[in-house]
Design an enzyme around this catalytic site. Sequence first.
Site, mmCIF file in Angstrom:
data_model
loop_
_atom_site.group_PDB
_atom_site.id
_atom_site.type_symbol
_atom_site.label_atom_id
_atom_site.label_comp_id
_atom_site.label_asym_id
_atom_site.label_seq_id
_atom_site.Cartn_x
_atom_site.Cartn_y
_atom_site.Cartn_z
ATOM 1 N N ARG A 78 52.718 -4.835 -2.987
ATOM 2 C CA ARG A 78 51.651 -5.702 -2.480
ATOM 3 C C ARG A 78 50.978 -6.362 -3.678
ATOM 4 O O ARG A 78 50.642 -5.667 -4.645
ATOM 5 C CB ARG A 78 50.623 -4.888 -1.686
ATOM 6 C CG ARG A 78 49.660 -5.749 -0.901
ATOM 7 C CD ARG A 78 48.452 -4.976 -0.397
ATOM 8 N NE ARG A 78 47.424 -4.825 -1.441
ATOM 9 C CZ ARG A 78 46.161 -4.484 -1.208
ATOM 10 N NH1 ARG A 78 45.762 -4.232 0.033
ATOM 11 N NH2 ARG A 78 45.295 -4.362 -2.195
ATOM 12 N N TYR A 118 39.025 -9.304 -3.394
ATOM 13 C CA TYR A 118 39.510 -8.078 -2.784
ATOM 14 C C TYR A 118 40.864 -7.655 -3.388
ATOM 15 O O TYR A 118 41.748 -8.491 -3.578
ATOM 16 C CB TYR A 118 39.692 -8.237 -1.265
ATOM 17 C CG TYR A 118 40.516 -7.106 -0.734
ATOM 18 C CD1 TYR A 118 39.942 -5.854 -0.560
ATOM 19 C CD2 TYR A 118 41.882 -7.240 -0.534
ATOM 20 C CE1 TYR A 118 40.702 -4.777 -0.178
ATOM 21 C CE2 TYR A 118 42.657 -6.167 -0.146
ATOM 22 C CZ TYR A 118 42.057 -4.937 0.036
ATOM 23 O OH TYR A 118 42.834 -3.872 0.391
ATOM 24 N N ASP A 169 47.709 -9.024 1.298
ATOM 25 C CA ASP A 169 46.666 -8.611 2.242
ATOM 26 C C ASP A 169 45.523 -9.626 2.230
ATOM 27 O O ASP A 169 44.894 -9.843 1.189
ATOM 28 C CB ASP A 169 46.138 -7.228 1.821
ATOM 29 C CG ASP A 169 45.226 -6.599 2.862
ATOM 30 O OD1 ASP A 169 44.863 -7.294 3.842
ATOM 31 O OD2 ASP A 169 44.878 -5.411 2.692
ATOM 32 N N HIS A 198 42.911 -9.262 4.228
ATOM 33 C CA HIS A 198 41.733 -8.425 4.471
ATOM 34 C C HIS A 198 40.755 -9.074 5.447
ATOM 35 O O HIS A 198 39.531 -9.098 5.203
ATOM 36 C CB HIS A 198 41.046 -8.042 3.151
ATOM 37 C CG HIS A 198 40.698 -6.589 3.086
ATOM 38 N ND1 HIS A 198 39.409 -6.133 3.034
ATOM 39 C CD2 HIS A 198 41.476 -5.490 3.082
ATOM 40 C CE1 HIS A 198 39.397 -4.808 2.994
ATOM 41 N NE2 HIS A 198 40.650 -4.400 3.024
ATOM 42 N N GLU A 203 49.229 -9.470 5.640
ATOM 43 C CA GLU A 203 48.460 -8.397 6.299
ATOM 44 C C GLU A 203 47.064 -8.858 6.690
ATOM 45 O O GLU A 203 46.398 -9.565 5.919
ATOM 46 C CB GLU A 203 48.374 -7.225 5.314
ATOM 47 C CG GLU A 203 47.543 -6.050 5.772
ATOM 48 C CD GLU A 203 47.605 -4.926 4.747
ATOM 49 O OE1 GLU A 203 48.574 -4.880 3.955
ATOM 50 O OE2 GLU A 203 46.687 -4.098 4.729
ATOM 51 N N GLU A 235 45.075 -1.439 10.369
ATOM 52 C CA GLU A 235 44.555 -0.284 9.622
ATOM 53 C C GLU A 235 43.205 0.187 10.134
ATOM 54 O O GLU A 235 42.841 1.330 9.905
ATOM 55 C CB GLU A 235 44.503 -0.593 8.118
ATOM 56 C CG GLU A 235 43.513 -1.670 7.723
ATOM 57 C CD GLU A 235 43.579 -1.992 6.224
ATOM 58 O OE1 GLU A 235 44.695 -2.181 5.714
ATOM 59 O OE2 GLU A 235 42.516 -2.042 5.587
ATOM 60 N N ARG A 240 49.975 -1.218 11.712
ATOM 61 C CA ARG A 240 49.539 -0.436 10.548
ATOM 62 C C ARG A 240 48.604 0.726 10.864
ATOM 63 O O ARG A 240 47.893 1.232 9.997
ATOM 64 C CB ARG A 240 48.881 -1.377 9.530
ATOM 65 C CG ARG A 240 49.901 -2.263 8.887
ATOM 66 C CD ARG A 240 49.380 -3.126 7.775
ATOM 67 N NE ARG A 240 48.263 -2.634 7.024
ATOM 68 C CZ ARG A 240 48.341 -1.681 6.075
ATOM 69 N NH1 ARG A 240 49.483 -1.116 5.801
ATOM 70 N NH2 ARG A 240 47.265 -1.317 5.446
ATOM 71 N N HIS A 292 48.972 2.401 7.120
ATOM 72 C CA HIS A 292 47.955 2.288 6.071
ATOM 73 C C HIS A 292 48.023 3.539 5.184
ATOM 74 O O HIS A 292 48.170 4.643 5.693
ATOM 75 C CB HIS A 292 46.601 2.207 6.787
ATOM 76 C CG HIS A 292 45.434 1.925 5.915
ATOM 77 N ND1 HIS A 292 45.436 0.981 4.929
ATOM 78 C CD2 HIS A 292 44.194 2.464 5.913
ATOM 79 C CE1 HIS A 292 44.250 0.944 4.348
ATOM 80 N NE2 HIS A 292 43.472 1.836 4.928
ATOM 81 N N GLU A 352 52.536 2.337 3.130
ATOM 82 C CA GLU A 352 51.687 2.028 1.980
ATOM 83 C C GLU A 352 51.433 3.307 1.185
ATOM 84 O O GLU A 352 51.202 4.366 1.767
ATOM 85 C CB GLU A 352 50.350 1.443 2.460
ATOM 86 C CG GLU A 352 49.414 1.030 1.347
ATOM 87 C CD GLU A 352 48.104 0.436 1.884
ATOM 88 O OE1 GLU A 352 47.739 0.736 3.037
ATOM 89 O OE2 GLU A 352 47.456 -0.326 1.152
ATOM 90 N N TRP A 409 34.568 -8.189 4.752
ATOM 91 C CA TRP A 409 34.969 -7.764 3.413
ATOM 92 C C TRP A 409 36.469 -7.500 3.390
ATOM 93 O O TRP A 409 37.132 -7.119 4.227
ATOM 94 C CB TRP A 409 34.259 -6.482 2.964
ATOM 95 C CG TRP A 409 34.844 -6.042 1.658
ATOM 96 C CD1 TRP A 409 34.698 -6.659 0.455
ATOM 97 C CD2 TRP A 409 35.709 -4.916 1.420
ATOM 98 N NE1 TRP A 409 35.435 -5.994 -0.517
ATOM 99 C CE2 TRP A 409 36.059 -4.939 0.067
ATOM 100 C CE3 TRP A 409 36.233 -3.933 2.272
ATOM 101 C CZ2 TRP A 409 36.905 -3.980 -0.499
ATOM 102 C CZ3 TRP A 409 37.064 -2.989 1.716
ATOM 103 C CH2 TRP A 409 37.396 -3.006 0.336
HETATM 104 MG MG MG Z 1 44.846 -3.628 4.103
#
Ligand code: MG
Length: 402
Positions: A147, A159, A210, A212, A236, A262, A283, A312, A339, A402
Amino acid sequence: MKITDAKVIVCSPGRNFVTLKVTTEDGLYGLGDATLNGRELAVASYLADHVIPLLIGRDARRVEDTWQYLYKGAYWRRGPVTMTAISAVDTALWDIKGKSLNVPVYQLLGGASRDAVMVYGHASGADIESTLHAVAEYLRLGYKAVRVQSGVPGMATVYGVGRGDFYYEPAEPGRPPECLWSSEAYLNFVPHLFERLRKEFGSAVHLLHDVHHRLTPIEAARLGKSLEPYHLFWLEDPVPAELQESFRLIRQHTTTPLAVGEVFNSVYDCQQLIQEQLIDYIRTTVVHAGGISHLRKIASLAELYHVRTGCHGATDMSPVCIAAALHFDLSVHNFGIQEYMRHSAETERVFSHAYTFSDGMMHPGDAPGLGVDIDEGLAAQYPYRRAYLPVNRRLDGTIHSW
Ligand SMILES: [Mg+2]
């Protein structure tokens, strides 16, 4: 096989973990991860004050019945606190069942569907050049999937960009750190990052990214489309997924594979995503989505719709969760990838485990049960420290995901 004792162990060897330990009348015990990042003590209380009194005297072998008893019996269904507590009990009971039958848990789940489990690591850097260096390090260690997150020009914090190449821990003691975010700067930058990555590393390595939960559906559609030439393994969390149908718009515009889940707690969070084939990877984790028992049900539904699993596995999943995930991953037919963020040295000392990493692949080991243990004496030397994940604001000060 009556449960005679259960306790919650809260410790902070590098970061906070909540662990449930369930003991039976014949001295066997099982462990379950109950860590909910930034809200740890809520689950500790849910377990200690409300669940443990119900466990004493129950038959530890009745894994499914205990799951249903705690889920339906609470009346208040789902939610991260409840589901993390149920997950911990479920995981501990699978551990006990494996130990009592002297087999690794994956043998109870149908046996191995593969030789080992492909994992992905997290490479990041403050800029493209340092990110390329970090990816090269992961490939040197044998990773087949990485990733990749990078600092974005003009943004102070981004992030997924860690302080070192191999350890990234976003939760910090004290009040939540505040980050600033520009979707515009991010969207303009990311295609350049992946163009460089493919030029540098070729087409064989699996690259993941990702978002996020930070984009709108049409922004995510644009990003997915612009990344198509670099054939990501997955994109993701492109958008927050409370609105499952929002993925339909992304899907209409791009063939970049999508992964999400996740923060999901149950199959009801992803039912539409799976049944309408709006995602490619689900995930959900052992620790937050109802344990091994419920994760198997999610995977079974996903299998019908060609959706594969991609659990996750951030640093807040304790080694107990990682062990449980690896038994699940090894056994479930529609496994995709796992992951794996490396834990700190302190965490590794507190939690011993049979699982191993070699050449980008992991295996849960063949110890009875989950093959993971906790050194309670050492854990007691690392008391809980309140810590929070960061919060995020747009450049004008508006709170953002976030
Ligand atoms: Mg993630």
